[in-house]
Motif scaffolding. Structure first.
Motif, PDB file in Angstrom:
ATOM      1  N   HIS A  37      -7.149  51.176 -39.622  1.00 27.09           N
ATOM      2  CA  HIS A  37      -7.497  50.202 -40.662  1.00 27.09           C
ATOM      3  C   HIS A  37      -6.437  50.262 -41.756  1.00 27.09           C
ATOM      4  O   HIS A  37      -6.026  51.356 -42.147  1.00 27.09           O
ATOM      5  N   PRO A  38      -6.040  49.116 -42.304  1.00 27.39           N
ATOM      6  CA  PRO A  38      -5.004  49.124 -43.347  1.00 27.39           C
ATOM      7  C   PRO A  38      -5.390  49.934 -44.581  1.00 27.39           C
ATOM      8  O   PRO A  38      -4.569  50.653 -45.125  1.00 27.39           O
ATOM      9  N   LYS A  39      -6.662  49.839 -45.007  1.00 24.41           N
ATOM     10  CA  LYS A  39      -6.992  50.411 -46.316  1.00 24.41           C
ATOM     11  C   LYS A  39      -8.504  50.451 -46.499  1.00 24.41           C
ATOM     12  O   LYS A  39      -9.214  49.599 -45.978  1.00 24.41           O
ATOM     13  N   PHE A  41     -12.048  50.118 -48.665  1.00 20.53           N
ATOM     14  CA  PHE A  41     -12.606  49.134 -49.607  1.00 20.53           C
ATOM     15  C   PHE A  41     -11.935  47.759 -49.452  1.00 20.53           C
ATOM     16  O   PHE A  41     -11.585  47.105 -50.430  1.00 20.53           O
ATOM     17  N   THR A  42     -11.708  47.374 -48.198  1.00 21.95           N
ATOM     18  CA  THR A  42     -11.150  46.042 -47.931  1.00 21.95           C
ATOM     19  C   THR A  42     -12.157  45.279 -47.056  1.00 21.95           C
ATOM     20  O   THR A  42     -12.862  45.890 -46.237  1.00 21.95           O
ATOM     21  N   PRO A  43     -12.234  43.965 -47.231  1.00 24.88           N
ATOM     22  CA  PRO A  43     -13.355  43.244 -46.623  1.00 24.88           C
ATOM     23  C   PRO A  43     -13.372  43.196 -45.095  1.00 24.88           C
ATOM     24  O   PRO A  43     -14.397  43.439 -44.472  1.00 24.88           O
ATOM     25  N   VAL A  44     -12.223  42.864 -44.482  1.00 23.13           N
ATOM     26  CA  VAL A  44     -12.221  42.739 -43.016  1.00 23.13           C
ATOM     27  C   VAL A  44     -12.530  44.094 -42.369  1.00 23.13           C
ATOM     28  O   VAL A  44     -13.341  44.199 -41.427  1.00 23.13           O
ATOM     29  N   CYS A  45     -11.894  45.147 -42.896  1.00 23.21           N
ATOM     30  CA  CYS A  45     -12.134  46.501 -42.365  1.00 23.21           C
ATOM     31  C   CYS A  45     -13.599  46.883 -42.477  1.00 23.21           C
ATOM     32  O   CYS A  45     -14.163  47.530 -41.587  1.00 23.21           O
ATOM     33  N   THR A  46     -14.233  46.495 -43.573  1.00 26.48           N
ATOM     34  CA  THR A  46     -15.653  46.814 -43.777  1.00 26.48           C
ATOM     35  C   THR A  46     -16.487  46.205 -42.651  1.00 26.48           C
ATOM     36  O   THR A  46     -17.353  46.869 -42.070  1.00 26.48           O
ATOM     37  N   THR A 118       3.426  50.075 -46.304  1.00 24.51           N
ATOM     38  CA  THR A 118       2.712  51.344 -46.483  1.00 24.51           C
ATOM     39  C   THR A 118       1.377  51.415 -45.747  1.00 24.51           C
ATOM     40  O   THR A 118       0.865  52.491 -45.496  1.00 24.51           O
ATOM     41  N   GLN A 119       0.792  50.280 -45.426  1.00 29.84           N
ATOM     42  CA  GLN A 119      -0.505  50.309 -44.755  1.00 29.84           C
ATOM     43  C   GLN A 119      -0.323  50.185 -43.246  1.00 29.84           C
ATOM     44  O   GLN A 119       0.688  49.660 -42.782  1.00 29.84           O
ATOM     45  N   THR A 120      -1.340  50.623 -42.505  1.00 29.30           N
ATOM     46  CA  THR A 120      -1.271  50.435 -41.052  1.00 29.30           C
ATOM     47  C   THR A 120      -1.648  49.001 -40.710  1.00 29.30           C
ATOM     48  O   THR A 120      -2.351  48.332 -41.462  1.00 29.30           O
ATOM     49  N   VAL A 121      -1.168  48.558 -39.555  1.00 32.26           N
ATOM     50  CA  VAL A 121      -1.699  47.323 -38.983  1.00 32.26           C
ATOM     51  C   VAL A 121      -3.005  47.679 -38.270  1.00 32.26           C
ATOM     52  O   VAL A 121      -3.459  48.819 -38.326  1.00 32.26           O
ATOM     53  N   ARG A 122      -3.618  46.702 -37.603  1.00 29.90           N
ATOM     54  CA  ARG A 122      -4.862  46.991 -36.870  1.00 29.90           C
ATOM     55  C   ARG A 122      -4.505  47.329 -35.428  1.00 29.90           C
ATOM     56  O   ARG A 122      -4.356  46.447 -34.590  1.00 29.90           O
ATOM     57  N   SER A 123      -4.363  48.638 -35.171  1.00 28.39           N
ATOM     58  CA  SER A 123      -4.036  49.099 -33.813  1.00 28.39           C
ATOM     59  C   SER A 123      -5.297  49.567 -33.111  1.00 28.39           C
ATOM     60  O   SER A 123      -6.221  50.062 -33.761  1.00 28.39           O
ATOM     61  N   PRO A 140      -2.814  41.734 -36.741  1.00 26.78           N
ATOM     62  CA  PRO A 140      -2.407  41.744 -38.150  1.00 26.78           C
ATOM     63  C   PRO A 140      -3.602  42.057 -39.048  1.00 26.78           C
ATOM     64  O   PRO A 140      -4.759  41.906 -38.633  1.00 26.78           O
ATOM     65  N   ALA A 141      -3.293  42.485 -40.280  1.00 18.87           N
ATOM     66  CA  ALA A 141      -4.343  42.898 -41.219  1.00 18.87           C
ATOM     67  C   ALA A 141      -5.360  41.791 -41.483  1.00 18.87           C
ATOM     68  O   ALA A 141      -6.537  42.050 -41.713  1.00 18.87           O
ATOM     69  N   SER A 142      -4.913  40.539 -41.423  1.00 19.91           N
ATOM     70  CA  SER A 142      -5.808  39.439 -41.810  1.00 19.91           C
ATOM     71  C   SER A 142      -6.798  39.031 -40.720  1.00 19.91           C
ATOM     72  O   SER A 142      -7.675  38.203 -40.966  1.00 19.91           O
TER      73      SER A 142
HETATM   74  C1  BEZ Z   1      -9.071  43.516 -45.107  1.00 16.00           C
HETATM   75  O1  BEZ Z   1      -9.555  44.465 -44.475  1.00 16.00           O
HETATM   76  O2  BEZ Z   1      -9.762  42.604 -45.539  1.00 16.00           O
HETATM   77  C2  BEZ Z   1      -7.592  43.455 -45.332  1.00 16.00           C
HETATM   78  C3  BEZ Z   1      -6.858  44.616 -45.455  1.00 16.00           C
HETATM   79  C4  BEZ Z   1      -5.505  44.541 -45.713  1.00 16.00           C
HETATM   80  C5  BEZ Z   1      -4.873  43.293 -45.804  1.00 16.00           C
HETATM   81  C6  BEZ Z   1      -5.629  42.134 -45.641  1.00 16.00           C
HETATM   82  C7  BEZ Z   1      -6.992  42.198 -45.409  1.00 16.00           C
END
Ligand code: BEZ
Length: 217
Positions: A37-39, A41-46, A118-123, A140-142
């Motif tokens: 996950h890129p990061k 507290f991010t919406p898509v990852c949640t 600095t962040q990971t992509v979605r692997s 991709p992160a989006s």
């Molecule tokens: C997300 O998880 O919503 C997200 C994380 C990094 C970049 C774009 C979206």
């Protein structure tokens, strides 16, 4: 480092929400899915972590352990877990690696600097019980991933590992499968004595051998 299909999955030790993990030892005799996950507290990852937590019984049924990764620390992961439970209606029920030094991300080439420095992509990596890489995906992160598709691939991988078949486009458990082109008709007769439906000499369908047992793999 590039991690390719058939390679041994890089081993590592890491901190996680369920304590220290030595990866190969943690996999044991099971299969595993490692996904980044890129990061926090991010919406898509949640939404993705909620989706995987809901599917956990399906992964368990197939003997597949799941392991998430984000480059933030365990304290962040714990705070985020509370948000995931509150918003997705399911608690995190698998470990999430805190890859603060990015050593695991680098070993698996999860940081693609031209996409995000600095962040990971979605692997996603599917790893078998011999610790070999059987699938790798990069999103991709989006774009949130489709974890039903990962389950579908696990079903295909397990089926094709033990039978002389491949699975066609959009196959799912129970659909007809394809006899390997490398098998001659004489060899196929021994393995599939009930015969097959041939649309071309190289395109021979048989019923899914795993459908007889009722549930996948
Ligand atoms: C997300 O998880 O919503 C997200 C994380 C990094 C970049 C774009 C979206």
């Amino acid at each position: 480092m590039t991690v390719r299909l058939g390679d041994t999955a890089p081993d590592f030790s890491a901190t996680s929400t369920e304590g220290p993990i030595r990866f190969h030892e943690w996999i044991g005799d099971d299969w595993a899915i490692l996904f980044s996950h890129p990061k926090d507290f991010t919406p898509v990852c949640t939404t993705e972590l909620g989706a995987v937590a809901k599917l956990k019984p399906e992964f368990d049924k197939r003997g597949v352990k799941v392991l998430g990764l984000s480059v933030d620390g365990v304290e962040d992961h714990e705070g985020w877990s509370r948000d995931i439970e509150a918003t997705q209606g399911v608690a995190l029920n698998f470990p999430l690696i805190a890859d603060k030094d990015r050593s695991v991300s680098e070993a698996y080439d999860m940081i693609h600097p031209n996409a995000e420095a600095t962040q990971t992509v979605r692997s996603v990596f599917v790893i078998d019980n011999n610790k070999k890489i059987r699938l790798s995906l990069t999103y991709p992160a989006s774009t949130g991933r489709n974890f039903d598709e990962i389950l579908r691939v696990v079903d295909s991988l397990k089926l094709t590992s033990t039978n002389s078949v491949a699975t066609p486009a959009n196959w799912k458990h129970g659909d007809d499968v394809i006899i390997l082109a490398a098998l001659s008709d004489e060899q196929a007769k021994e393995k599939f004595p009930d015969g097959w439906r041939a649309e071309r000499p190289y395109l021979r369908y048989v019923p899914d051998p795993s459908a007889r047992e009722g549930s996948p793999a």
